[in-house]
Design an enzyme around this catalytic site. Structure first.
Site, PDB file in Angstrom:
ATOM      1  N   LYS A  53       0.620  -1.218  -0.281  1.00  0.00           N
ATOM      2  CA  LYS A  53      -0.115   0.012   0.012  1.00  0.00           C
ATOM      3  C   LYS A  53       0.869   1.268  -0.080  1.00  0.00           C
ATOM      4  O   LYS A  53       0.305   2.502  -0.063  1.00  0.00           O
ATOM      5  CB  LYS A  53      -0.855   0.185   1.177  1.00  0.00           C
ATOM      6  N   SER A 272      -2.467 -12.942   4.004  1.00  0.00           N
ATOM      7  CA  SER A 272      -3.043 -12.542   2.515  1.00  0.00           C
ATOM      8  C   SER A 272      -2.051 -12.849   1.435  1.00  0.00           C
ATOM      9  O   SER A 272      -2.639 -13.094   0.384  1.00  0.00           O
ATOM     10  CB  SER A 272      -3.416 -10.816   2.408  1.00  0.00           C
TER      11      SER A 272
HETATM   12  C1  LIG Z   1      -2.417  -7.184   3.739  1.00  0.00           C
HETATM   13  C2  LIG Z   1      -3.245  -6.914   2.381  1.00  0.00           C
HETATM   14  N1  LIG Z   1      -3.393  -7.816   1.434  1.00  0.00           N
HETATM   15  C3  LIG Z   1      -3.991  -7.595   0.415  1.00  0.00           C
HETATM   16  C4  LIG Z   1      -4.373  -6.397   0.221  1.00  0.00           C
HETATM   17  C5  LIG Z   1      -5.255  -6.165  -1.294  1.00  0.00           C
HETATM   18  O1  LIG Z   1      -4.809  -5.240  -2.036  1.00  0.00           O
HETATM   19  P1  LIG Z   1      -5.521  -4.422  -2.932  1.00  0.00           P
HETATM   20  O2  LIG Z   1      -6.378  -3.333  -2.080  1.00  0.00           O
HETATM   21  O3  LIG Z   1      -4.716  -3.535  -3.867  1.00  0.00           O
HETATM   22  O4  LIG Z   1      -6.660  -5.276  -3.778  1.00  0.00           O
HETATM   23  C6  LIG Z   1      -4.230  -5.557   1.173  1.00  0.00           C
HETATM   24  C7  LIG Z   1      -4.986  -4.166   0.833  1.00  0.00           C
HETATM   25  O5  LIG Z   1      -5.183  -3.406   1.601  1.00  0.00           O
HETATM   26  C8  LIG Z   1      -3.653  -5.638   2.209  1.00  0.00           C
HETATM   27  O6  LIG Z   1      -3.374  -4.514   3.113  1.00  0.00           O
END
Ligand SMILES: Cc1ncc(COP(=O)(O)O)c(C=O)c1O
Length: 445
Positions: A53, A272
């Site tokens: 981010k 994630s």
């Molecule tokens: C830890 C984590 N994984 C995945 C994502 C997903 O990314 P995106 O918001 O670009 O879809 C985020 C987004 O906040 C995140 O903080």
């Protein structure tokens, strides 16, 4: 002068990533179910503030400055699941802005603490793990309310094209260059969808054969940063027409694969990251020539309080069993949730309410109570429970309904009432939101 070869920088902002200063691509060797397909993890915690981010935070602010919606000394407000907030807080510090961030109290303690540590003003709300844009309650609504004040500006990562544009300008070109144009599949977890939409667009423009694949968690998941299909409907940057395939990953599978990545690959991947990888395993066939790049958004360090919930054996027996009061309280709350005698669904609660008007204890913050509550409910916010108890029934056998916004905080209400000796207490599952969704009566004041 910033010099990436020598890694010497005029300020921390010089470390923000682009094709000349990419985050690492690391090949996975041990956890793969493939013989021929190669998989590379793109380690986004090598961004200066620790997550994918940072790219978005930098571009949202740069775009705001270009459009002159962000000025010297600007007060920013942004609802965030943590990582965008951390990037924004640090860039705001570097540039003389400030950040206020309403967020869900279900976001891991590590993130909420670090946001405050970085200097952001954190407003904790009882909301789901990922704020739901468009929903009447929660972090987004709060941020919009604050953004109405003239001195504030909301960047709105859920709708702002500068979010995918960050990835179009940096993540995509990095991957194309790092793989020398050989990438065949790009996989990302879905949160705001800035990553998949922006990176996917760039890669497809280079070669329409690149497969753009999205992984999302199952409904009711507990993986910070990503969204289930239902939660995704409310993200304006979710563009399924631009993706080739989606896969659903179970919560437990993601936590277990995250453990394997740390132990077997020595890659400190958070939940994630593992979810995206598990999605890749489902969607990508095992064929010679396949080169898969999977985004690993951030590291495991921020998720200690999440991983202990799903991976047994990580907490020393004595701290889980008794000496850690918080762990014990958490367990007691979960016991209430699992005890059919202590919870009641919203329809049954409504029937009971119509039949015999139980005492309704509403444990939400007062502003939420004032907006809409079950008629006759008494408001005692959770933080104030234990103060003046004179409003509670004198009869310990009186039926009591404990309610909150979504049916989480009200479990603590049950625990508290039980500790006072009340025998006939239940928590209403789904909370006031579910009650309102059913169209049942409410009062406001
Ligand atoms: C830890 C984590 N994984 C995945 C994502 C997903 O990314 P995106 O918001 O670009 O879809 C985020 C987004 O906040 C995140 O903080």
């Amino acid at each position: 002068m910033n010099d990436h070869a020598l890694r010497i920088y005029d300020s921390i902002l010089g470390l923000l990533c682009n094709a000349d200063n990419p985050t690492p691509l690391v090949r996975l060797n041990r956890v793969l179910p493939f013989r021929d397909t190669q998989v590379y993890a793109k380690l986004e915690w090598y961004n200066p503030f620790g997550a994918v981010k940072d790219r978005v935070a930098a571009n949202l602010i740069a775009d705001g400055e270009k459009r002159e919606t962000v000025h010297a000394g600007q007060k920013l407000v942004e609802p965030t699941s943590g990582n965008t907030g951390m990037g924004l807080a640090m860039i705001a510090n570097a540039k003389g802005y400030s950040l206020t961030t309403p967020l869900s109290s279900e976001i891991p303690l590590e993130k909420r603490t670090m946001l405050r540590f970085f200097g952001a003003e954190v407003l904790e709300l009882e909301d789901t793990l990922c704020p739901a844009p468009g929903a009447p309650e929660g972090a987004i609504a709060k941020a919009m309310e604050i953004a109405d004040r003239p001195e504030f500006h909301m960047l709105n990562q859920y709708a702002n094209e500068a979010n995918p544009e960050a990835h179009y300008k940096t993540t995509g070109p990095e991957i194309w260059r790092q793989t020398q144009g050989r990438v065949t599949h790009f996989v990302a977890g879905l949160g705001t969808c800035g990553t998949i939409t922006g990176t996917g667009r760039f890669l497809k423009e280079q070669s329409s054969a690149v497969q753009v694949l999205g992984a999302h968690p199952a409904e009711g998941h507990d993986i910070p940063g990503v969204r289930s299909l239902r939660q995704l409907q409310q993200t304006q940057l979710f563009r399924p027409d631009e993706y080739d395939q989606l896969a659903e990953v179970q919560n437990q599978a993601a936590f277990e694969l995250s453990l394997r990545l740390n132990r077997e690959e020595s890659i400190t991947a958070g939940p994630s990251s593992a979810m995206a990888l598990a999605g890749a395993f489902e969607m990508v066939p095992d064929e010679p020539g396949n080169i898969v790049v999977v985004i690993f958004p951030d590291s495991s360090f921020k998720y200690a309080s999440s991983v202990v919930k799903y991976l047994p054996g990580l907490v020393a027996a004595n701290s889980a069993g008794g000496t850690s009061r918080n762990a014990l309280l958490d367990r007691m709350v979960e016991n209430v949730r699992a005890n059919g005698d202590l919870i009641i669904d919203v329809d049954a609660a409504h029937d009971a309410w119509q039949e015999h008007r139980p005492f309704v204890l509403d444990v939400r913050p007062t502003d939420q109570y004032q907006e809409a509550h079950i008629p006759g409910a008494i408001n005692m916010p959770l933080e104030e429970l234990g103060g003046d108890l004179s409003a509670l029934p004198g009869d310990l056998g009186a039926p009591i309904l404990s309610v909150c916004q979504r049916g989480n905080a009200s479990l603590s209400g049950v625990l508290f009432l039980k500790s006072l000796g009340y025998r006939n207490v239940r928590s209403m599952t789904g909370g006031t939101l579910a009650w309102r969704e059913k169209g049942f009566a409410t009062d406001s004041e």
